[in-house]
Design a protein around this motif. Structure first.
Motif, PDB file in Angstrom:
ATOM      1  N   SER A  76     -47.319 -75.625  33.635  1.00  0.00           N
ATOM      2  CA  SER A  76     -46.878 -74.411  32.917  1.00  0.00           C
ATOM      3  C   SER A  76     -47.921 -73.933  31.910  1.00  0.00           C
ATOM      4  N   ASN A 231     -39.077 -74.072  32.708  1.00  0.00           N
ATOM      5  CA  ASN A 231     -39.432 -73.279  33.886  1.00  0.00           C
ATOM      6  C   ASN A 231     -38.802 -73.807  35.165  1.00  0.00           C
ATOM      7  N   THR A 235     -33.836 -69.861  34.493  1.00  0.00           N
ATOM      8  CA  THR A 235     -34.409 -68.625  35.018  1.00  0.00           C
ATOM      9  C   THR A 235     -34.192 -67.547  33.975  1.00  0.00           C
ATOM     10  N   LEU A 258     -44.035 -69.993  29.411  1.00  0.00           N
ATOM     11  CA  LEU A 258     -42.792 -69.688  30.118  1.00  0.00           C
ATOM     12  C   LEU A 258     -43.015 -68.594  31.152  1.00  0.00           C
ATOM     13  N   THR A 259     -42.167 -68.567  32.153  1.00  0.00           N
ATOM     14  CA  THR A 259     -42.184 -67.491  33.135  1.00  0.00           C
ATOM     15  C   THR A 259     -40.835 -66.792  33.118  1.00  0.00           C
TER      16      THR A 259
END
Length: 415
Positions: A76, A231, A235, A258-259
């Motif tokens: 990440s 991650n 979500t 983070l995504t």
């Protein structure tokens, strides 16, 4: 021991002094400066992760195998090509034109601004969620000013205290700029103390988190700090009508590793769009929506749905004159059968009358309202006004629902 507050103040004063000496406004200056802090944080994390990777790196013929972008993605963290690494940028020669540097497309670069723009483009190629997001207006700065900014954020104290502190300084600058550029449209940058309380009460573990008024992404960042392996277990989805704020959000979550999926612009106007099609789907809702918004088009709003308790009052212009209970209805509607919500709301919403009171009564009778917390003045960076924290919990047992409902009827409906 490093005094982090003193360091934050010194860095801000140095950078702001340069801004005041230029012809750039706060709006023009904010994003590029945050972009440089983003570069510095990303580089610190890059070096930390690189060291972890190299500890157990296999070797061939006595040579350690080079690290690759996939190694960083697994942890990440952003992989940074050499030309996007902060150490490379800060050690460039004064005369860029004579250095023969080529950008990613093979064209000669003649200014430091072009080199930093190129670094941003290289990073965007490493992260799909950052495509088109990072600032690339560094040619607006003189080489001298830009070099000085790079030097300021290369303070050796940052290396001594570590990458997490750089993230904190990034947030500090974000909050300082909020004072200068926040608009008067009901939007407030949420202080970390309130965000942290929301996260700590909800205690997210895994699943879908939606912030339909995500601003600069503080709810996601704080959740990322709370949840192990965010991650892989969470979500993140966000909607943010103001595209500038959405850019800050994407930079903010990326700089924290983070995504998320963030939508912005007209399609992300939550009054009229469920941009991610998440109605009834969310495990967690966290938000600080703009307070007391008026002139919401009633017909478009009603067509968009997510109003389990009906519409608030509509005026003669066929508009909702105060959207607080639109937001409250949306937050409830987005939750799945076990979902939990925590959000900031104007204090006036606890005792507003008319159709607001009708919606509030229906909401309390569901038994899903968990707790409300009154917050006094002076918590926001840009405004001085009281507010409340509201919490919903659809996972409560029937026994607790009945007990809590009685208490809340006394607290809210009797007003």
């Amino acid at each position: 021991m490093i005094n982090i507050r003193k360091l934050e103040t010194e860095l801000w004063e140095s950078a702001d002094l340069l801004r005041s000496g230029s012809k750039l406004t706060s709006n023009q200056y904010c994003m590029p400066v945050l972009g440089l802090i983003f570069l510095r944080y990303a580089y610190s994390r890059f070096k930390m992760v690189e060291a972890e990777i190299l500890k157990n790196r296999p070797s061939r013929g006595g040579r350690v195998m080079p690290v690759e972008a996939s190694d960083f993605a697994a942890k990440s963290a952003l992989f940074l090509p050499r030309e996007a690494q902060y150490e490379y940028l800060v050690n460039l020669p004064e005369n860029i034109a004579s250095a023969g540097l080529l950008n990613k497309d093979g064209h000669t670069m003649n200014s430091l601004g072009e080199v930093v723009n190129n670094a941003m483009q290289l990073i965007e190629e490493q992260s799909e969620q950052l495509t088109g997001v990072l600032p690339k207006s560094y040619t607006d700065f003189s080489d001298e000013l830009l070099a000085e900014l790079l030097r300021i954020f290369n303070n050796s104290a940052l290396d001594e205290v570590g990458g997490d502190i750089i993230g904190r300084i990034y947030e500090y600058f974000l909050n300082k700029f909020a004072k200068n550029i926040a608009s008067d449209d009901g939007v407030f940058f949420t202080p970390k103390s309130l965000v942290k309380m929301i996260v700590n009460i909800l205690e997210p573990k895994s699943g879908i988190l939606l912030d339909p008024a995500c601003g600069s992404g503080g709810m996601f960042v704080q959740t990322g700090d709370f949840v192990a392996n965010p991650n892989s277990s969470m979500t993140f989805y966000g909607q943010e009508k103001v595209e500038y704020n959405a850019q800050l959000c994407l930079m903010n979550i990326a700089v924290h590793g983070l995504t998320g999926v963030i939508k912005s612009g007209d399609e992300a106007n939550t009054f009229y769009h469920d941009a991610h099609n998440l109605n009834d789907c969310c495990d967690y809702i966290m938000a600080n929506p703009p307070f007391n918004v008026d002139k919401v088009k009633a017909e478009s709003c009603e067509s968009a749905g997510r109003l389990p308790f009906g519409m608030p009052a509509i005026n003669k212009n066929k508009e909702v004159g105060n959207a607080n209970y639109l937001w409250i209805s949306y937050f409830y509607s987005y939750l799945n059968e076990k979902g939990r919500a925590g959000f900031v709301m104007a204090s006036s919403a606890t005792d507003s009358q008319g159709k607001d009171k009708d919606i509030r009564e229906q909401l309390v009778k569901t038994g899903d309202v968990d707790v409300m917390i009154s917050v006094g003045n002076n918590f926001f960076y840009t405004k001085s006004l009281p507010c409340s924290l509201w919490f919903f919990d659809k996972a409560k047992s029937e026994k607790i629902k009945d007990k809590q409902m009685t208490n809340l009827v006394v607290l809210i409906l009797a007003q």
